[in-house]
Design an enzyme around this catalytic site. Structure first.
Site, PDB file in Angstrom:
ATOM      1  N   GLU A  46     120.803  -7.976  28.936  1.00  0.00           N
ATOM      2  CA  GLU A  46     120.475  -9.072  29.853  1.00  0.00           C
ATOM      3  C   GLU A  46     120.842  -8.761  31.303  1.00  0.00           C
ATOM      4  OE1 GLU A  46     122.430 -12.472  28.160  1.00  0.00           O
ATOM      5  OE2 GLU A  46     124.086 -11.273  27.400  1.00  0.00           O
ATOM      6  N   HIS A  60     127.915 -20.068  25.150  1.00  0.00           N
ATOM      7  CA  HIS A  60     127.624 -21.151  26.082  1.00  0.00           C
ATOM      8  C   HIS A  60     127.918 -22.535  25.507  1.00  0.00           C
ATOM      9  CE1 HIS A  60     125.974 -18.562  29.136  1.00  0.00           C
ATOM     10  NE2 HIS A  60     125.180 -17.984  28.243  1.00  0.00           N
ATOM     11  N   GLN A 100     122.870  -7.945  22.910  1.00  0.00           N
ATOM     12  CA  GLN A 100     122.073  -8.561  23.957  1.00  0.00           C
ATOM     13  C   GLN A 100     121.986  -7.661  25.179  1.00  0.00           C
ATOM     14  OE1 GLN A 100     123.746 -12.903  23.860  1.00  0.00           O
ATOM     15  NE2 GLN A 100     121.718 -12.927  24.809  1.00  0.00           N
ATOM     16  N   ASP A 145     119.623 -14.377  32.165  1.00  0.00           N
ATOM     17  CA  ASP A 145     120.630 -13.539  32.822  1.00  0.00           C
ATOM     18  C   ASP A 145     119.989 -12.338  33.509  1.00  0.00           C
ATOM     19  OD1 ASP A 145     123.241 -14.729  32.508  1.00  0.00           O
ATOM     20  OD2 ASP A 145     123.010 -14.406  30.365  1.00  0.00           O
TER      21      ASP A 145
END
Length: 346
Positions: free
Chosen positions: A218, A114, A216, A244
């Site tokens: 999510e 990000h 991750q 998310d």
């Protein structure tokens, strides 16, 4: 020591060149001959005894291959049942990275998913963190062998793969981190930063010991498979992604929704139930670090660098504007007081 200021190019013994207008120091017993442009050193007596092969072996075995020493690795601290507190770095500012390390965070995640930076920007942040002996974790923009290879060559202590929804994806992520025959990671270990540019001759035999591989989870699909993901050999930690996850459930603006929290609990129990991977996550306004620790989290990220600066900047401007308003009232009150004082003094 004697000091020589050279006004011309001067040869020191047979090999050292001293540039003009530089000041250099030599032993007092050295003889100078500027006319011949020579500096003559007295002969040194030979050592009393030459080192034996056993002496050389002792020296070699006691000399570290790495030029630097570091604190305990993230892996060893997790194995020691510590709860680690970290920060996400989205600004790619080496200065903020350095401040984060000096502040005492246990780890810093340099976020290429990000944040606006890439590999080159991450390198500067890793160097800043290394100066404070703070472990760095690189979060990849996507889970693929190319990004993993470039990130691992920088030598972070951890690597984080986003959007891992299945055990198959987790196994692929692990394979990107391991050299053949265990995995498919490309090798340039003789020249990359991860091996101290080849100085660490034992890198190939110990690189996996300290590397923390994080996956991750999510999404709803990932939560359904979370126990299998956590059980994959090589997955050290499962990082939950509440934002998310809430988006995948239709609650983009409400990660604290009851249904999202329930889904998070399912995921947490799945990771802990695997008995293999550690649990990591983000602290949220509705879910603080203490609550997370009580539920079994061993890695907790409490803030983002740009978020901290935003909050501080907004508060700073607010205080300034409030002070102007309060200051104008104070000014009027002070003027009235001065007028009263002047009146009575007359």
């Amino acid at each position: 020591m004697a000091t020589l200021t050279s006004t011309n190019w001067v040869a020191a013994s047979a090999t050292t060149i001293v540039p003009q207008n530089r000041i250099v120091s030599f032993p007092k017993s050295a003889f100078f001959s500027l006319n011949n442009s020579k500096i003559i050193f007295p002969k040194l007596a030979p050592p009393k005894s030459s080192p034996t092969p056993s002496d050389l072996t002792a020296i070699e075995s006691s000399t570290p291959l790495s030029p630097t020493t570091s604190k305990k690795s993230l892996k060893s601290r997790l194995e020691n049942n510590e709860t680690l507190y970290g920060l996400f770095l989205l600004s790619f500012s080496p200065t903020l990275a350095e401040i984060s390390g000096l502040a005492g965070y246990d780890f810093v995640v340099v976020d290429m998913e990000h944040g606006p930076g890439g590999i080159s920007d991450s390198l500067a942040c890793l160097r800043a963190l290394a100066a404070t002996q703070t472990p760095a974790i690189l979060r990849l923009p996507e889970s693929c062998p190319t990004w993993a290879k470039k990130a691992l060559d920088l030598g972070p202590q951890g690597i984080m793969f986003p959007m891992i929804d299945t055990p198959k994806a987790a196994r692929k992520a692990v394979s990107y981190c391991q050299f053949p025959p265990s995995g498919i990671r490309g090798s340039a270990h003789t020249v990359v930063r991860a091996s101290n540019y080849g100085i660490d001759e034992g890198y190939l035999s110990n690189y996996a010991d300290e590397l923390l591989i994080m996956c991750q989870v999510e999404s709803e699909e990932g939560v359904k498979k979370v126990e299998e993901i956590a059980a994959v050999d090589g997955v050290d930690c499962v990082q939950m992604g509440p934002l998310d996850l809430s988006a995948s459930m239709g609650y983009l603006w409400d990660p604290g929704h009851k249904k999202v929290r329930e889904m998070m609990r399912v995921a947490e129990k799945g990771v802990l139930g695997s008995g293999k991977a550690y649990l990591a996550g983000f602290a949220m306004p509705h879910d603080g670090p203490q609550e997370m620790k009580s539920r079994g989290y061993h890695m907790i990220s409490g803030a983002v660098d740009v978020g901290l600066f935003k909050s501080a900047a907004v508060e700073d401007v607010r205080r300034f504007k409030m002070s102007l308003m309060e200051g104008s009232d104070d000014k009027e009150e002070n003027k009235d007081a001065e007028d009263d004082e002047k009146y009575w003094s007359e």
